[in-house]
Each structure stands twice: as C-alpha cells, then as structure tokens.
Design a protein around this motif. Structure first.
Motif, PDB file in Angstrom:
ATOM      1  N   GLN A  40      33.695  42.784  83.025  1.00 32.47           N
ATOM      2  CA  GLN A  40      32.975  43.214  81.825  1.00 32.47           C
ATOM      3  C   GLN A  40      31.865  44.186  82.212  1.00 32.47           C
ATOM      4  O   GLN A  40      31.257  44.057  83.279  1.00 32.47           O
ATOM      5  CB  GLN A  40      32.372  41.989  81.134  1.00 32.47           C
ATOM      6  CG  GLN A  40      31.674  42.271  79.834  1.00 32.47           C
ATOM      7  CD  GLN A  40      31.059  41.005  79.251  1.00 32.47           C
ATOM      8  OE1 GLN A  40      30.373  40.247  79.941  1.00 32.47           O
ATOM      9  NE2 GLN A  40      31.317  40.766  77.978  1.00 32.47           N
ATOM     10  N   GLN A  41      31.583  45.143  81.343  1.00 28.48           N
ATOM     11  CA  GLN A  41      30.507  46.088  81.584  1.00 28.48           C
ATOM     12  C   GLN A  41      29.163  45.408  81.358  1.00 28.48           C
ATOM     13  O   GLN A  41      28.955  44.743  80.340  1.00 28.48           O
ATOM     14  CB  GLN A  41      30.629  47.300  80.649  1.00 28.48           C
ATOM     15  CG  GLN A  41      31.790  48.211  81.000  1.00 28.48           C
ATOM     16  CD  GLN A  41      31.555  48.914  82.319  1.00 28.48           C
ATOM     17  OE1 GLN A  41      30.649  49.726  82.449  1.00 28.48           O
ATOM     18  NE2 GLN A  41      32.376  48.597  83.315  1.00 28.48           N
ATOM     19  N   ARG A  42      28.259  45.577  82.315  1.00 25.08           N
ATOM     20  CA  ARG A  42      26.911  45.025  82.231  1.00 25.08           C
ATOM     21  C   ARG A  42      25.914  46.107  82.619  1.00 25.08           C
ATOM     22  O   ARG A  42      26.266  47.116  83.209  1.00 25.08           O
ATOM     23  CB  ARG A  42      26.748  43.820  83.165  1.00 25.08           C
ATOM     24  CG  ARG A  42      27.628  42.622  82.828  1.00 25.08           C
ATOM     25  CD  ARG A  42      27.167  41.902  81.580  1.00 25.08           C
ATOM     26  NE  ARG A  42      28.000  40.757  81.263  1.00 25.08           N
ATOM     27  CZ  ARG A  42      27.653  39.498  81.477  1.00 25.08           C
ATOM     28  NH1 ARG A  42      26.492  39.202  82.024  1.00 25.08           N
ATOM     29  NH2 ARG A  42      28.469  38.522  81.149  1.00 25.08           N
ATOM     30  N   ILE A  43      24.653  45.835  82.321  1.00 29.33           N
ATOM     31  CA  ILE A  43      23.572  46.754  82.645  1.00 29.33           C
ATOM     32  C   ILE A  43      22.965  46.352  83.987  1.00 29.33           C
ATOM     33  O   ILE A  43      22.586  45.199  84.183  1.00 29.33           O
ATOM     34  CB  ILE A  43      22.467  46.724  81.560  1.00 29.33           C
ATOM     35  CG1 ILE A  43      23.047  47.003  80.179  1.00 29.33           C
ATOM     36  CG2 ILE A  43      21.340  47.696  81.919  1.00 29.33           C
ATOM     37  CD1 ILE A  43      23.601  48.377  79.985  1.00 29.33           C
ATOM     38  N   PHE A  50      27.729  48.749  85.246  1.00 27.40           N
ATOM     39  CA  PHE A  50      28.637  48.342  86.319  1.00 27.40           C
ATOM     40  C   PHE A  50      29.567  47.264  85.770  1.00 27.40           C
ATOM     41  O   PHE A  50      29.326  46.699  84.705  1.00 27.40           O
ATOM     42  CB  PHE A  50      27.862  47.825  87.547  1.00 27.40           C
ATOM     43  CG  PHE A  50      27.217  46.481  87.364  1.00 27.40           C
ATOM     44  CD1 PHE A  50      27.850  45.327  87.818  1.00 27.40           C
ATOM     45  CD2 PHE A  50      25.985  46.364  86.745  1.00 27.40           C
ATOM     46  CE1 PHE A  50      27.257  44.082  87.659  1.00 27.40           C
ATOM     47  CE2 PHE A  50      25.388  45.122  86.576  1.00 27.40           C
ATOM     48  CZ  PHE A  50      26.025  43.978  87.032  1.00 27.40           C
ATOM     49  N   SER A  51      30.644  46.997  86.485  1.00 19.03           N
ATOM     50  CA  SER A  51      31.598  45.959  86.088  1.00 19.03           C
ATOM     51  C   SER A  51      31.266  44.673  86.819  1.00 19.03           C
ATOM     52  O   SER A  51      31.270  44.628  88.054  1.00 19.03           O
ATOM     53  CB  SER A  51      33.031  46.380  86.437  1.00 19.03           C
ATOM     54  OG  SER A  51      33.424  47.489  85.662  1.00 19.03           O
ATOM     55  N   ILE A  52      30.981  43.627  86.046  1.00 19.08           N
ATOM     56  CA  ILE A  52      30.697  42.316  86.630  1.00 19.08           C
ATOM     57  C   ILE A  52      32.010  41.540  86.726  1.00 19.08           C
ATOM     58  O   ILE A  52      32.892  41.686  85.877  1.00 19.08           O
ATOM     59  CB  ILE A  52      29.662  41.541  85.783  1.00 19.08           C
ATOM     60  CG1 ILE A  52      29.122  40.329  86.550  1.00 19.08           C
ATOM     61  CG2 ILE A  52      30.238  41.107  84.452  1.00 19.08           C
ATOM     62  CD1 ILE A  52      27.959  39.638  85.856  1.00 19.08           C
ATOM     63  N   TYR A  53      32.145  40.735  87.780  1.00 22.42           N
ATOM     64  CA  TYR A  53      33.330  39.898  87.968  1.00 22.42           C
ATOM     65  C   TYR A  53      32.956  38.437  87.774  1.00 22.42           C
ATOM     66  O   TYR A  53      31.935  37.975  88.288  1.00 22.42           O
ATOM     67  CB  TYR A  53      33.899  40.085  89.376  1.00 22.42           C
ATOM     68  CG  TYR A  53      34.226  41.516  89.703  1.00 22.42           C
ATOM     69  CD1 TYR A  53      35.283  42.169  89.076  1.00 22.42           C
ATOM     70  CD2 TYR A  53      33.471  42.228  90.626  1.00 22.42           C
ATOM     71  CE1 TYR A  53      35.574  43.486  89.359  1.00 22.42           C
ATOM     72  CE2 TYR A  53      33.757  43.542  90.925  1.00 22.42           C
ATOM     73  CZ  TYR A  53      34.810  44.170  90.289  1.00 22.42           C
ATOM     74  OH  TYR A  53      35.088  45.473  90.576  1.00 22.42           O
ATOM     75  N   LYS A  54      33.792  37.744  87.024  1.00 24.10           N
ATOM     76  CA  LYS A  54      33.622  36.307  86.816  1.00 24.10           C
ATOM     77  C   LYS A  54      35.010  35.688  86.746  1.00 24.10           C
ATOM     78  O   LYS A  54      35.981  36.381  86.441  1.00 24.10           O
ATOM     79  CB  LYS A  54      32.904  36.016  85.489  1.00 24.10           C
ATOM     80  CG  LYS A  54      31.483  36.525  85.417  1.00 24.10           C
ATOM     81  CD  LYS A  54      30.853  36.216  84.085  1.00 24.10           C
ATOM     82  CE  LYS A  54      30.359  34.790  84.112  1.00 24.10           C
ATOM     83  NZ  LYS A  54      29.434  34.447  83.060  1.00 24.10           N
ATOM     84  N   VAL A  65      36.876  38.713  69.563  1.00 25.70           N
ATOM     85  CA  VAL A  65      36.908  37.841  68.371  1.00 25.70           C
ATOM     86  C   VAL A  65      35.642  37.008  68.191  1.00 25.70           C
ATOM     87  O   VAL A  65      35.607  36.110  67.355  1.00 25.70           O
ATOM     88  CB  VAL A  65      38.142  36.905  68.396  1.00 25.70           C
ATOM     89  CG1 VAL A  65      39.414  37.702  68.310  1.00 25.70           C
ATOM     90  CG2 VAL A  65      38.138  36.008  69.623  1.00 25.70           C
ATOM     91  N   GLY A  66      34.613  37.296  68.974  1.00 19.45           N
ATOM     92  CA  GLY A  66      33.383  36.524  68.844  1.00 19.45           C
ATOM     93  C   GLY A  66      32.210  37.272  69.433  1.00 19.45           C
ATOM     94  O   GLY A  66      32.368  38.360  69.999  1.00 19.45           O
ATOM     95  N   PRO A  67      31.029  36.691  69.325  1.00 16.16           N
ATOM     96  CA  PRO A  67      29.818  37.348  69.815  1.00 16.16           C
ATOM     97  C   PRO A  67      29.752  37.353  71.343  1.00 16.16           C
ATOM     98  O   PRO A  67      30.539  36.689  72.018  1.00 16.16           O
ATOM     99  CB  PRO A  67      28.701  36.475  69.226  1.00 16.16           C
ATOM    100  CG  PRO A  67      29.310  35.132  69.067  1.00 16.16           C
ATOM    101  CD  PRO A  67      30.756  35.380  68.736  1.00 16.16           C
ATOM    102  N   HIS A  68      28.768  38.087  71.901  1.00 14.05           N
ATOM    103  CA  HIS A  68      28.604  38.176  73.353  1.00 14.05           C
ATOM    104  C   HIS A  68      28.023  36.898  73.939  1.00 14.05           C
ATOM    105  O   HIS A  68      28.002  36.722  75.140  1.00 14.05           O
ATOM    106  CB  HIS A  68      27.744  39.382  73.747  1.00 14.05           C
ATOM    107  CG  HIS A  68      26.336  39.341  73.245  1.00 14.05           C
ATOM    108  ND1 HIS A  68      25.359  38.608  73.848  1.00 14.05           N
ATOM    109  CD2 HIS A  68      25.746  39.934  72.179  1.00 14.05           C
ATOM    110  CE1 HIS A  68      24.226  38.746  73.193  1.00 14.05           C
ATOM    111  NE2 HIS A  68      24.432  39.545  72.173  1.00 14.05           N
TER     112      HIS A  68
END
Length: 184
Positions: A40-43, A50-54, A65-68
């Motif tokens: 996911q894109q993060r600040i 940058f792209s965070i990995y989880k 389909v839902g909030p962050h």
C-alpha cells in the motif's frame, strides 16, 4: 547511528523470523485467495510516497470497500488476519522497508495519503521530518486504541524526543504491549 542500528537489527530479526514468516504466509494463502503480502502507498520522510509491505490480514480488495481504518470487528478481517494483527505478525514484512531505507524500526507509523487532512500544516511538516517506523510512541503507549488526536500528539512527542535511547525505550514499551497485554 540510528540507520546503522535499524539495518543491523532489522537484518537479524528478519533472519530469525524467516521460518515464522513462511508459516504465516502459508496460513494466509490456505485461508483465502490472493497474495500473502499486502502492498500500500504510504507517506514517508519529507512527504515522499513509498510502498509499505504487510502480511495481508483482510479480504482481497478490502481497501476499496471500506475506510482506511479498521475496527475490532471489521468483517473485512480474515480469521488468520485477526491473529496476525493481534500478535503484530502482520508488521514483520516491514523489516524489508527498513532495509530499503523507507522506514525505521521506530518512528511515527506511516500514514496513508488520505490522513493528511487530520493534521495542521505545522504538524504534518514536523511529523514527516523523520522516517516512519514499524512501531512508534503511539503504538507503544496506546497500541491501536489511540484516537487520531492522541496519535498525533504522541507522534509529535516522538519527533521532539527522538534519540537512540528513546528508540530503545519505545521498542521495550512495544514488546511489553504485545507480550503482556496480548496485543490489545
């Protein structure tokens, strides 16, 4: 010194946790279709994306389909996902982000771009002076129970107090939260 500490510790933890990470990935794949990792894109520092990995803890496409943010009983969270979130195992792939230089072990958790509106200009600039972290003061003190206002205050407090010893303190507090309080 902070960057050296981050790289050395992230590398050691990644090596030690690799077998566990493979097991987690397998369970995620067995429970639901889709990739084991979520990107996911993060600040990041200085407002850089940058792209965070989880590890994926939700159904595929959940962000559409839902909030962050999520709640404790969010129906988008899978059974395996609930476990990896409670134990913070979903965060282990971020060790790769630390090695890449996108993140630090300790710092304010990286925001999604939509969270920009939760800050004043001054708060946003101050918060993004440092690399975001796998854990931060807000997570060490409040875990996931912090309100947006509390999280902002604790993130800014971290930026102001940032030092090697303070990072060690935050890491120890985080371990205490996960181990003694079962992740809640």
């Amino acid at each position: 010194m902070k960057r050296t500490f981050d790289v050395v510790l992230a590398f050691i933890v990644l090596l030690l946790c690799l077998p566990l990470m493979l097991v987690v990935a397998l369970f995620i794949k067995l429970e639901s279709k889709g990739p084991a990792l979520f990107k996911q894109q993060r600040i990041g520092k200085d407002g850089r994306l940058f792209s965070i990995y989880k590890f994926r803890s939700m159904v595929v496409g959940a962000e559409k389909v839902g909030p962050h943010f999520t709640s404790d009983y969010d129906p988008r969270i899978t059974k395996v996902g609930r476990f990896v979130r409670k134990t913070s195992l979903d965060e282990l792939p971020q060790l790769l982000n630390v090695l890449k230089g996108d993140m630090s072990l300790v710092g304010p958790r990286p925001n999604v771009p939509e969270q920009r509106s939760e800050y004043t200009e001054e708060e946003w600039a101050e918060r993004n002076k440092v690399r975001p972290g796998i854990t931060g003061l807000a997570q060490a003190v409040k875990r996931s129970q912090a309100t947006p206002v509390e999280r902002t205050q604790l993130d800014l407090e971290y930026v102001r107090k940032s030092s090697f010893l303070f990072d060690v303190y935050v890491i120890l507090l985080t371990v205490k939260q996960i181990v003694l309080k079962g992740g809640n």
